[in-house]
Scaffold this motif. Structure first.
Motif, PDB file in Angstrom:
ATOM      1  N   VAL A   1      24.111  40.793  58.880  1.00 21.38           N
ATOM      2  CA  VAL A   1      24.480  40.599  57.476  1.00 21.38           C
ATOM      3  C   VAL A   1      23.894  39.282  56.960  1.00 21.38           C
ATOM      4  O   VAL A   1      23.319  39.216  55.862  1.00 21.38           O
ATOM      5  N   GLU A   2      24.033  38.236  57.748  1.00 17.08           N
ATOM      6  CA  GLU A   2      23.536  36.920  57.338  1.00 17.08           C
ATOM      7  C   GLU A   2      22.021  36.946  57.103  1.00 17.08           C
ATOM      8  O   GLU A   2      21.532  36.434  56.086  1.00 17.08           O
TER       9      GLU A   2
ATOM     10  N   PHE B   1      20.093  39.596  56.545  1.00 18.38           N
ATOM     11  CA  PHE B   1      19.729  40.521  55.476  1.00 18.38           C
ATOM     12  C   PHE B   1      19.940  39.867  54.106  1.00 18.38           C
ATOM     13  O   PHE B   1      19.098  39.969  53.213  1.00 18.38           O
ATOM     14  N   GLU B   2      21.072  39.197  53.954  1.00 20.53           N
ATOM     15  CA  GLU B   2      21.382  38.602  52.658  1.00 20.53           C
ATOM     16  C   GLU B   2      20.521  37.375  52.369  1.00 20.53           C
ATOM     17  O   GLU B   2      20.428  36.948  51.213  1.00 20.53           O
TER      18      GLU B   2
ATOM     19  N   ALA C   1      15.361  39.102  47.176  1.00 24.08           N
ATOM     20  CA  ALA C   1      15.692  40.383  46.542  1.00 24.08           C
ATOM     21  C   ALA C   1      14.412  41.119  46.168  1.00 24.08           C
ATOM     22  O   ALA C   1      13.340  40.522  46.017  1.00 24.08           O
TER      23      ALA C   1
ATOM     24  N   ASP D   1      27.500  48.478  51.662  1.00 25.90           N
ATOM     25  CA  ASP D   1      27.699  47.362  50.739  1.00 25.90           C
ATOM     26  C   ASP D   1      26.450  46.495  50.634  1.00 25.90           C
ATOM     27  O   ASP D   1      26.117  45.991  49.556  1.00 25.90           O
ATOM     28  N   LEU D   2      25.741  46.317  51.750  1.00 26.38           N
ATOM     29  CA  LEU D   2      24.492  45.541  51.713  1.00 26.38           C
ATOM     30  C   LEU D   2      23.455  46.229  50.830  1.00 26.38           C
ATOM     31  O   LEU D   2      22.772  45.578  50.025  1.00 26.38           O
TER      32      LEU D   2
ATOM     33  N   ARG E   1      24.421  45.889  47.119  1.00 29.86           N
ATOM     34  CA  ARG E   1      24.123  44.578  46.543  1.00 29.86           C
ATOM     35  C   ARG E   1      22.620  44.387  46.371  1.00 29.86           C
ATOM     36  O   ARG E   1      22.172  43.817  45.378  1.00 29.86           O
ATOM     37  N   ARG E   2      21.840  44.847  47.337  1.00 33.53           N
ATOM     38  CA  ARG E   2      20.391  44.680  47.260  1.00 33.53           C
ATOM     39  C   ARG E   2      19.791  45.474  46.106  1.00 33.53           C
ATOM     40  O   ARG E   2      18.845  45.022  45.444  1.00 33.53           O
TER      41      ARG E   2
END
Length: 207
Positions: free
Chosen positions: A84-85, A87-88, A92, A149-150, A153-154
């Protein structure tokens, strides 16, 4: 000054104690998974696991009161928070599957070789041993929700968007299938198998 030194020493002892507990816990799970693979879940006893891990039965039961507790692997070489870290942290606008492949490779590459092997065995066994699959079905579902969720958001979409949910489900499905296939190919690298499967999924989406 003296008081601070005492606090620091106590914190150091506590940290060392927790690391030793984690090593013991992981060592027990590693031997349990090996026995599950070699002789099956039902045929493996807690006494056999204690002997294989070179711990007293009382130590085994203190960490894992039942075999079912051993089968739940959410805290065994977990990669989710790091994935997660990473990827975020990516810019974008990139392709979701391409970014996910890069992130998974990066997260695994950070692991020491022994942890990498342990994580790979964990994933293959969850995908192929019915009792482990049942024990970790909630973990698989949570992974799908985090991925959903990832992606949401992306892409700026809702997590309830059918396309977002379908893509997250497809990713989880091809990963599980790739890991299951590794059970029949002892020389296969689960990380490479998952990466190849995600690449095939990406290509399939362009058909």
């Amino acid at each position: 000054m003296a008081q601070r030194r005492v606090v620091d020493e106590r914190a150091g002892r506590d940290g060392l104690r927790e690391r030793k507990k984690a090593r013991t816990r992981n060592g027990i799970r590693r031997e349990a998974l090996r026995l599950f693979r070699e002789q099956g879940y039902q045929a493996t006893t807690m006494e056999q696991i204690a002997r294989a891990a070179d711990v007293a039965p009382s130590t085994l039961f203190r960490y894992f009161p039942t075999k079912d507790d051993l089968a739940r692997l959410s805290d065994y070489h977990a990669l989710g928070p790091r994935v997660v870290e990473l990827f975020e942290a990516l810019p974008a606008g990139g392709d979701v599957l391409t970014d996910l492949r890069a992130v998974l490779r990066a997260a695994v590459a950070e692991l020491p070789e022994d942890e990498r092997r342990a994580r790979a065995e964990r994933d293959v066994l969850v995908a192929t041993v019915p009792e482990l699959w049942a024990a970790n079905l909630g973990l698989v579902g949570e992974g799908a929700r985090v991925l959903r969720d990832l992606i949401a958001r992306r892409t700026g979409r809702s997590p309830r968007d059918a396309a977002v949910r379908s893509l997250a489900g497809a990713v989880v499905g091809v990963c599980v299938q790739a890991l299951a296939d590794c059970a029949d190919r002892p020389d296969a690298d689960p990380v490479e198998a998952v990466d190849e499967a995600l690449g095939a999924l990406r290509a399939g989406l362009e058909l």
